[in-house]
Design a protein around this motif. Sequence first.
Motif, PDB file in Angstrom:
ATOM      1  N   GLY A 143       0.811  -1.210   0.000  1.00  0.00           N
ATOM      2  CA  GLY A 143       0.000   0.000   0.000  1.00  0.00           C
ATOM      3  C   GLY A 143       0.842   1.257   0.000  1.00  0.00           C
ATOM      4  O   GLY A 143       0.489   2.256  -0.641  1.00  0.00           O
ATOM      5  N   ILE A 327     -12.667   2.597  -4.994  1.00  0.00           N
ATOM      6  CA  ILE A 327     -11.796   1.415  -4.977  1.00  0.00           C
ATOM      7  C   ILE A 327     -10.420   1.760  -4.433  1.00  0.00           C
ATOM      8  O   ILE A 327      -9.849   1.044  -3.595  1.00  0.00           O
ATOM      9  N   VAL A 328      -9.859   2.901  -4.886  1.00  0.00           N
ATOM     10  CA  VAL A 328      -8.535   3.303  -4.422  1.00  0.00           C
ATOM     11  C   VAL A 328      -8.561   3.599  -2.922  1.00  0.00           C
ATOM     12  O   VAL A 328      -7.674   3.162  -2.169  1.00  0.00           O
ATOM     13  N   TRP A 330     -10.678   2.530  -0.584  1.00  0.00           N
ATOM     14  CA  TRP A 330     -10.879   1.335   0.224  1.00  0.00           C
ATOM     15  C   TRP A 330      -9.690   0.395   0.168  1.00  0.00           C
ATOM     16  O   TRP A 330      -9.448  -0.375   1.105  1.00  0.00           O
ATOM     17  N   THR A 331      -8.923   0.431  -0.910  1.00  0.00           N
ATOM     18  CA  THR A 331      -7.686  -0.354  -0.962  1.00  0.00           C
ATOM     19  C   THR A 331      -6.691   0.142   0.080  1.00  0.00           C
ATOM     20  O   THR A 331      -6.090  -0.649   0.819  1.00  0.00           O
ATOM     21  N   PHE A 332      -6.518   1.451   0.131  1.00  0.00           N
ATOM     22  CA  PHE A 332      -5.621   2.013   1.138  1.00  0.00           C
ATOM     23  C   PHE A 332      -6.153   1.778   2.552  1.00  0.00           C
ATOM     24  O   PHE A 332      -5.391   1.470   3.478  1.00  0.00           O
ATOM     25  N   ALA A 334      -8.096  -0.669   3.589  1.00  0.00           N
ATOM     26  CA  ALA A 334      -7.925  -2.079   3.948  1.00  0.00           C
ATOM     27  C   ALA A 334      -6.476  -2.386   4.313  1.00  0.00           C
ATOM     28  O   ALA A 334      -6.207  -3.183   5.225  1.00  0.00           O
ATOM     29  N   THR A 335      -5.534  -1.746   3.635  1.00  0.00           N
ATOM     30  CA  THR A 335      -4.123  -1.938   3.973  1.00  0.00           C
ATOM     31  C   THR A 335      -3.819  -1.445   5.387  1.00  0.00           C
ATOM     32  O   THR A 335      -3.118  -2.117   6.159  1.00  0.00           O
TER      33      THR A 335
END
Length: 417
Positions: A143, A327-328, A330-332, A334-335
């Motif tokens: 991330g 999406i971007v 929530w990706t960060f 989640a990391t």
Amino acid sequence: MASRGPGYGPDQGPARDPGRRPAQGSPYGASPGARRAPGRAPGRGSDRAPDRAPGPRSARPGSQSGSLPVGEPDLSGPIPRPGSGARPESRSRTAAGERSGSRQSGRLPYGARQATPRRPRGRRYADSTTWTALLPLVALLPGWALAMFLIWLPLQVIIDINFVLLCAGYLAAGVLLFFRPVQRVVLVRLVGARRPTRRERTIIDPVWAEVCQAMRVSPRRYVLAVLDADDINAFACGGHLVVVTSFAVSVLPDDELSGVLTHELCHHLGLHTVALTVRHWLGLPVTILARVGLSFEHIAQAATNAFARSSTGLTIIGIVVSAALRIVAWTFLATILLSNALSNLVGRGAEFEADRRTVQLGYGNELANALRRFLSTEHHELPDSWRARAFASHPPARTRITRIEAQLRGRRESRGR
């Protein structure tokens, strides 16, 4: 309450003779000379490492000897609030006179044996929890690399800079956080703490000087800070920063405060704070981009609903942009959540290890009493769900007390043999 030399074994130093009978007239089983004179600070527990430098230290105003058993805190009265000026009474300890007598005579008590230290006190060395603390750091690296890449894309338009050079420069800037001047000026403010006031200095400095003397480190080697909070807590971060809450300074007596400070200092000696500080530094751009992504997602949704209703093409574009930002973000996010969960998991092992070192240094009773006082405060709340227990950064205080008491019993049994 992200705590935490320590290499001395349980047989270290000249041990007190378990068969020695206490002098008559002493309520604690120590000689009359071991009782604290008015205006003097209390002694320490009978499990204290005997090679600790003897001598009285300045007591806090209003403290006097009580009549409690050794290792039991006085929790019957109301806990004073910060700023009230009231301080709990500090208790004197049992082995003060016996320890001083054996040191002055230079002879070991009958049946005691001199142990050879494996490591000098105050020396830093890595243990198993130091290496397991790298797992959250590894989970955060993908991330962080993605966040740095997204930062590099618009930055290269303005400045011709290589992506690898940008990442290396960011890592090099993180190294500055381990220097004492930077921690005193920057890191203290980043964690929301401040320098102790003059009144807080009169409380903390004598306790801190005694702890550092027992561990054979310089008090100026570390940076003390106070966090304004209404609970009993303390934490260590960076390479030299020790933070304690203002409520803990106001409520804890000298002996319990020394146990808390020793615990946090053991985190530094065990290098538990190195991976934690690096993880916080690497997580900074990830957290910023996660918040920026969520903010832009809401802006894109609002702009689509307000201006693109009449155009199907603009509506589709707005929906795609909003979904990409979601999406971007929530990706960060989640990391960060994964790294925090792993950090809390391995952080419990670091807490147990710091507790074990605190017991080895002779501050086990003091730390256990501080944990008992923490349990008695109205700010203590038990986790009410499995999710809260899973994401708790510290093991339960009752579990820590049980383990500390078991280690203290083991030390007493080993000395008795």
